[in-house]
Design a protein around this motif. Sequence first.
Motif, PDB file in Angstrom:
ATOM      1  N   ALA A 190      46.588  31.073  38.776  1.00 18.17           N
ATOM      2  CA  ALA A 190      47.752  31.429  37.356  1.00 18.17           C
ATOM      3  C   ALA A 190      47.895  33.211  37.030  1.00 18.17           C
ATOM      4  O   ALA A 190      48.651  33.876  36.874  1.00 18.17           O
ATOM      5  CB  ALA A 190      47.689  30.752  36.004  1.00 18.17           C
ATOM      6  N   ARG A 191      46.100  33.112  36.955  1.00 20.50           N
ATOM      7  CA  ARG A 191      45.975  34.648  36.621  1.00 20.50           C
ATOM      8  C   ARG A 191      46.272  35.910  37.242  1.00 20.50           C
ATOM      9  O   ARG A 191      47.179  37.045  37.378  1.00 20.50           O
ATOM     10  CB  ARG A 191      44.374  34.933  36.505  1.00 20.50           C
ATOM     11  CG  ARG A 191      44.368  34.294  34.931  1.00 20.50           C
ATOM     12  CD  ARG A 191      41.970  34.517  34.567  1.00 20.50           C
ATOM     13  NE  ARG A 191      41.280  34.578  35.733  1.00 20.50           N
ATOM     14  CZ  ARG A 191      41.555  33.227  36.201  1.00 20.50           C
ATOM     15  NH1 ARG A 191      41.373  32.059  34.737  1.00 20.50           N
ATOM     16  NH2 ARG A 191      40.030  33.338  36.845  1.00 20.50           N
ATOM     17  N   LEU A 216      56.764  34.367  48.423  1.00 20.56           N
ATOM     18  CA  LEU A 216      55.721  35.008  48.456  1.00 20.56           C
ATOM     19  C   LEU A 216      54.161  34.380  47.992  1.00 20.56           C
ATOM     20  O   LEU A 216      54.452  34.055  46.872  1.00 20.56           O
ATOM     21  CB  LEU A 216      55.962  36.883  47.594  1.00 20.56           C
ATOM     22  CG  LEU A 216      56.802  37.947  48.385  1.00 20.56           C
ATOM     23  CD1 LEU A 216      56.428  38.853  47.370  1.00 20.56           C
ATOM     24  CD2 LEU A 216      56.514  37.898  50.413  1.00 20.56           C
ATOM     25  N   ALA A 217      53.499  33.714  49.350  1.00 15.42           N
ATOM     26  CA  ALA A 217      52.210  33.454  48.445  1.00 15.42           C
ATOM     27  C   ALA A 217      51.507  33.808  47.005  1.00 15.42           C
ATOM     28  O   ALA A 217      51.621  34.783  47.584  1.00 15.42           O
ATOM     29  CB  ALA A 217      51.310  32.596  49.907  1.00 15.42           C
ATOM     30  N   VAL A 218      50.609  32.887  46.559  1.00 20.01           N
ATOM     31  CA  VAL A 218      49.649  34.473  45.850  1.00 20.01           C
ATOM     32  C   VAL A 218      48.485  34.400  46.296  1.00 20.01           C
ATOM     33  O   VAL A 218      47.705  33.557  46.358  1.00 20.01           O
ATOM     34  CB  VAL A 218      49.623  33.577  44.277  1.00 20.01           C
ATOM     35  CG1 VAL A 218      48.951  34.626  43.495  1.00 20.01           C
ATOM     36  CG2 VAL A 218      50.963  33.153  43.470  1.00 20.01           C
ATOM     37  N   ARG A 219      48.403  35.577  46.478  1.00 20.16           N
ATOM     38  CA  ARG A 219      46.573  35.419  47.557  1.00 20.16           C
ATOM     39  C   ARG A 219      45.429  35.836  46.135  1.00 20.16           C
ATOM     40  O   ARG A 219      46.111  36.157  44.902  1.00 20.16           O
ATOM     41  CB  ARG A 219      46.769  36.820  48.601  1.00 20.16           C
ATOM     42  CG  ARG A 219      47.318  35.188  49.666  1.00 20.16           C
ATOM     43  CD  ARG A 219      47.162  35.845  50.825  1.00 20.16           C
ATOM     44  NE  ARG A 219      46.143  36.079  51.802  1.00 20.16           N
ATOM     45  CZ  ARG A 219      45.758  35.331  52.522  1.00 20.16           C
ATOM     46  NH1 ARG A 219      46.244  34.040  52.861  1.00 20.16           N
ATOM     47  NH2 ARG A 219      44.237  35.568  52.693  1.00 20.16           N
ATOM     48  N   THR A 220      44.760  36.497  46.894  1.00 19.95           N
ATOM     49  CA  THR A 220      42.976  37.497  46.169  1.00 19.95           C
ATOM     50  C   THR A 220      44.128  38.655  45.456  1.00 19.95           C
ATOM     51  O   THR A 220      44.537  39.505  45.926  1.00 19.95           O
ATOM     52  CB  THR A 220      42.447  38.100  46.501  1.00 19.95           C
ATOM     53  OG1 THR A 220      42.530  38.986  47.999  1.00 19.95           O
ATOM     54  CG2 THR A 220      41.883  36.370  47.324  1.00 19.95           C
ATOM     55  N   ASP A 221      43.697  39.558  44.690  1.00 18.06           N
ATOM     56  CA  ASP A 221      44.566  40.306  43.594  1.00 18.06           C
ATOM     57  C   ASP A 221      44.545  41.538  44.942  1.00 18.06           C
ATOM     58  O   ASP A 221      45.202  42.436  44.722  1.00 18.06           O
ATOM     59  CB  ASP A 221      43.122  40.747  41.754  1.00 18.06           C
ATOM     60  CG  ASP A 221      43.695  40.073  41.207  1.00 18.06           C
ATOM     61  OD1 ASP A 221      44.587  39.438  41.068  1.00 18.06           O
ATOM     62  OD2 ASP A 221      42.787  39.887  40.515  1.00 18.06           O
TER      63      ASP A 221
END
Length: 325
Positions: free
Chosen positions: A244-245, A306-311
Amino acid sequence: MKHGGNVWASDEPAAWLDFSANLRPEGTPDWVMRAMQAALHNARYYPDRAMRAARAGLAVYAGVPEACILPTAGGVDAIDACMALHPGRVRTEAPAFGEYAERAAVHGKAHALWDGRFAPGDLLMLGNPNNPTGSARSREDILALHAQAMRSGAALAVDEAFIDFCPEHSVRRNVEQGLTVVGSLTKTLCIPGVRLGYICAAPEVIAWMERRALPWSLNMLAAEIAAQLPAHLEDIRRDAECNARRRERLASRLWAHGARVEPSQANFLLVDFGQDMSSAVERLRAQHILVRTCASFGLGKSMLRLAVRTDAENDRLVDALWGNG
């Protein structure tokens, strides 16, 4: 691109930075790897046909009695079983995961977009959260839809493949006549190659499906992961909070560049760039970055999921999209 995760275009799948498949960005958790390693010692035996340990673990994970859950070989296997259960027409939202209509066709069922009304015998197949938008209906809204369907002699099946990212919306504990829930651990645990899904339904429905399921459909690796789920529920919750972040940070960066981002409660974002993104997709691919086009969802060429990956990985994508990579 009909599905994400097409990393086999070269001999080295790990060479791709994959935003097309919505998987845990850190990869498969260590506990899952240990569970699979342990399961290999039993590979010489047939799996437990009754799937007792897997069923018990999944029941704790889902918060339902064991009689209300059936392990499956992935989420699509669970979706397919729903199609076999219901004799009538299949209704879906737009946009929606394309496998709903495809599995309906395989079973020889008519398919139509849902217009908010039901006819007797209809099955509404609903993603919650929706794929590809990431939007989620509340538990109360889903239960109201079920009541509406039942009044019309129809049924509701809810695909909760991404519910670990917003578990407050789950209706797994509310299954009853005319309400079935399917799900998958693929995204949460980054195990698309293992195939672990489930069906939650009334006990008599589960019994009907189990009688018709192929024997030994759950392999030893998937069964051991399912059995160990109860000890790792907190890990799953923490991963969802981290997602979520990261999701909100990525959405802010995309908005800052002028892209329109749909509100999401899943581990991906649907983004409208306001222009044909075909050349951008190829440019990203040349940099070994995969993104999900949305034609199979019936959406235009300006849209990407778009997938959420690491920052750090999300930043690399944003920089590459605007020519800074």
